[in-house]
Design an enzyme around this catalytic site. Structure first.
Site, PDB file in Angstrom:
ATOM      1  N   GLY B  55       0.868  -1.170   0.000  1.00 34.57           N
ATOM      2  CA  GLY B  55       0.000   0.000   0.000  1.00 34.57           C
ATOM      3  C   GLY B  55       0.906   1.222   0.000  1.00 34.57           C
ATOM      4  N   ALA B  56       0.687   2.127  -0.947  1.00 28.12           N
ATOM      5  CA  ALA B  56       1.648   3.213  -1.160  1.00 28.12           C
ATOM      6  C   ALA B  56       1.967   3.999   0.128  1.00 28.12           C
ATOM      7  CB  ALA B  56       1.148   4.124  -2.278  1.00 28.12           C
ATOM      8  N   ARG B  92      10.817  -1.192  -4.354  1.00 27.12           N
ATOM      9  CA  ARG B  92       9.673  -1.245  -5.285  1.00 27.12           C
ATOM     10  C   ARG B  92       9.662   0.068  -6.067  1.00 27.12           C
ATOM     11  NH1 ARG B  92       4.069  -3.479  -3.326  1.00 27.12           N
ATOM     12  NH2 ARG B  92       3.999  -4.037  -5.532  1.00 27.12           N
ATOM     13  N   ASP B 235      -1.189   4.622  -6.342  1.00 25.74           N
ATOM     14  CA  ASP B 235       0.229   4.480  -6.016  1.00 25.74           C
ATOM     15  C   ASP B 235       1.063   5.662  -6.509  1.00 25.74           C
ATOM     16  OD1 ASP B 235      -0.907   1.575  -6.044  1.00 25.74           O
ATOM     17  OD2 ASP B 235       0.923   1.541  -4.840  1.00 25.74           O
ATOM     18  N   ASN B 245      -2.359   2.474 -10.214  1.00 26.40           N
ATOM     19  CA  ASN B 245      -2.870   1.758  -9.035  1.00 26.40           C
ATOM     20  C   ASN B 245      -2.798   0.269  -9.361  1.00 26.40           C
ATOM     21  OD1 ASN B 245      -4.055   1.762  -6.370  1.00 26.40           O
ATOM     22  ND2 ASN B 245      -5.995   1.165  -7.311  1.00 26.40           N
ATOM     23  N   LYS B 246      -3.139  -0.547  -8.412  1.00 28.09           N
ATOM     24  CA  LYS B 246      -3.070  -2.013  -8.553  1.00 28.09           C
ATOM     25  C   LYS B 246      -3.623  -2.470  -9.905  1.00 28.09           C
ATOM     26  CE  LYS B 246      -1.667  -4.385  -6.341  1.00 28.09           C
ATOM     27  NZ  LYS B 246      -0.251  -4.771  -6.607  1.00 28.09           N
TER      28      LYS B 246
END
Lengths: 345, 345
Positions: B55-56, B92, B235, B245-246
């Protein structure tokens, strides 16, 4: 021309009457190849209900042989066939081919001098016709797949879903056999992962390059120009061209149109339900929430959390570029074109 | 007003300096609650890389404490912080909050008289500010959620993804706290199932009704009018409003627009990357194909079949109805509106 390996077949009949139906247990693929011995109607219903055999055309063929299983055990042919057909019809609600095959079997049973052997001949004919339809459909569809194409498919509409060869995958196999290079992106197809387990398996066995995607990646793959066309199978097609197919097909169709990517459906005439005017009339099977909350017997979601689990969705005809059948191609399907295709008006 | 249970927090710092970072291992949720003891930078990097913490905003907070871990062990503060920041930055690539937090920590380290204690104070401030931002964002977003709404979310943008409370889920929690009835549809979010494992867990703990969906069901749920609005986290958000995002978020956004359903993004200022003009510039992490070929740790696809596994996708701003931040709301985001929102021109 490129030779393909012998096609995988999802079921076979052994002996005459009384005989045995052997079903390749697709729940165990790709890691185990196990055949189920099916000698009575309840076992056949259970195999269909639990997806040991699945795919609209294959369900139809299994049900036809299921009627033979009922007939070869019953003392009176017609009541035995009626009882078998009633039970088999209750096994799954969405695929038209199931009901189409049962109607054919009941018609034969109602003829003068009907025998279990005559029913077996009919089931074998349904099986063989399906194989031939897949080949014909494949030839029609292959013309729409260019050399070097990247093709997205959803669920499994291959040899395992039919008598052999497949509907959507049949088009791909026919393109490859004609010498074209084709690369397939296969949606894994949650919750039961027919894409990851079955389509990837079939394509690998056939030597067709395949890349797996989680279902939610197809849109991004299209945005990044990785997909040239989509081809899927169908479980029931209405006379206006609306169709039901594995859950997630509708999302793929919307995404394909958003990106200007052609979206094709491959299905035999036995999948069409000309009595239904539009997709809202198709009964959609809802399966156990556990299929979404669990995997391989292991609970993933917290206990007590529910899920919605429709096994199919409905894609309106306006998203469909063309439908391939054994008779040819219906471009931009509409009621008039579908009815004309089948000479039904 | 309705009282909510104490929020779940994904990490905590124990002691002063030297101290210990404890990370709730989200890979084990929902079935086990295990905390990882993190006492050095490599362990912190590994926890981020393997999604023990994800989670960012939570990644940013973990990285800030990770810098403290490096500083409290090093003899020379500045080189220790620089080395820690370099390693953490490589853990990441997509979430902006990671780099934003590392910049803040490096700035503090560069100040005259900097100490490990001062760095700990900064990390604690980042953590506390994130909690406050989530609360503020939740209040802004809750105004867009009507009583009785059915809300779709994708992945986990809840307390587990932030300092506490959440971004997208924060809006839902705030709506519920204000007395509204809200029902959530949670996409399971393959391949790592953050929706099924984490969002369903958080919502269940909070007493908010939740129904799980396989990702490919969201489109059909919209077609059948089950969804009133969508809210997701982010993100990284570019200055024109495009955002990462995801994986799967983009598909949900396209489907929402197709059905005329509002699509909202909730993210703190630390997620914005005003240096990036548009989404094509966002680096997208690609993870191991095994994550797609396997499910819940078990190989599903045939061995030897490859997969494409982008962890994120990019949604263009034109699909976004509004972005909620701690400062307020950016409706129909554009470069001019985003820059004005942050007083950046």
């Amino acid at each position: 021309m490129r030779a393909m390996p012998a096609p995988i077949e999802p079921l076979r009949w052994e002996g005459a009457v009384p005989g045995t139906l052997w079903i390749l247990d697709q729940r165990k693929l790709p890691h185990e190849r196990v055949e189920l011995r099916v000698e009575d109607v309840p076992t056949c219903c259970e195999a269909i209900r639990t997806l040991a055999v699945r795919g609209a055309p294959a369900i139809g063929i299994a049900a036809a042989f299921g009627v033979v299983l009922g007939a070869q055990r019953g003392r009176d042919l017609v009541p035995a066939v009626e009882a078998a057909a009633r039970d088999l019809a209750a096994s799954r609600p969405t695929a038209k081919n199931l009901f189409w095959a049962l109607e054919r079997m009941k018609k034969v049973a109602s003829e003068r001098g009907a025998t279990a052997q005559r029913l077996l001949d009919e089931a074998r004919a349904i099986h063989e016709e399906d194989r031939q339809m897949c080949r014909a459909m494949g030839r029609h569809g292959a013309a729409y797949i260019a050399d070097g194409a990247n093709v997205l498919t959803h669920c499994n509409a291959g040899g395992l879903a039919t008598g052999a060869y497949g509907t959507a995958l049949g088009c791909i196999y026919a393109a490859v056999e004609s010498g074209k290079s084709v690369h397939v992106y296969a949606d894994e197809t949650r919750p039961l992962l027919q894409g990851a387990r079955l389509t990837a398996f079939e394509l690998k066995e056939s030597g067709v390059p395949v890349t797996l995607l989680a279902d939610n990646m197809a849109g991004f793959a299209m945005q990044r120009r990785k997909i040239d066309l989509v081809v899927v199978g169908a479980d029931r097609i209405c006379r206006n061209g609306d169709f039901a197919n594995k859950i997630g097909t509708y999302s793929v169709a919307v995404l394909a149109r958003e990106h200007g990517i052609p979206f094709y459906v491959a299905a035999p005439g036995s999948t069409f339900d000309l009595e239904l005017a539009s997709g809202s009339q198709i009964p959609i099977e809802e399966r156990s929430p556990d299929e979404v909350g669990s995997h391989a017997g292991k609970r993933v979601a917290p206990h007590g959390v529910g899920a919605w689990n429709p096994a199919f969705d409905v894609t309106p005809a306006r998203y469909v570029t063309a439908i391939f059948t054994e008779r040819g191609v219906i471009e931009a399907p509409s009621e008039a074109k579908v009815l004309a295709h089948f000479g039904a008006r």
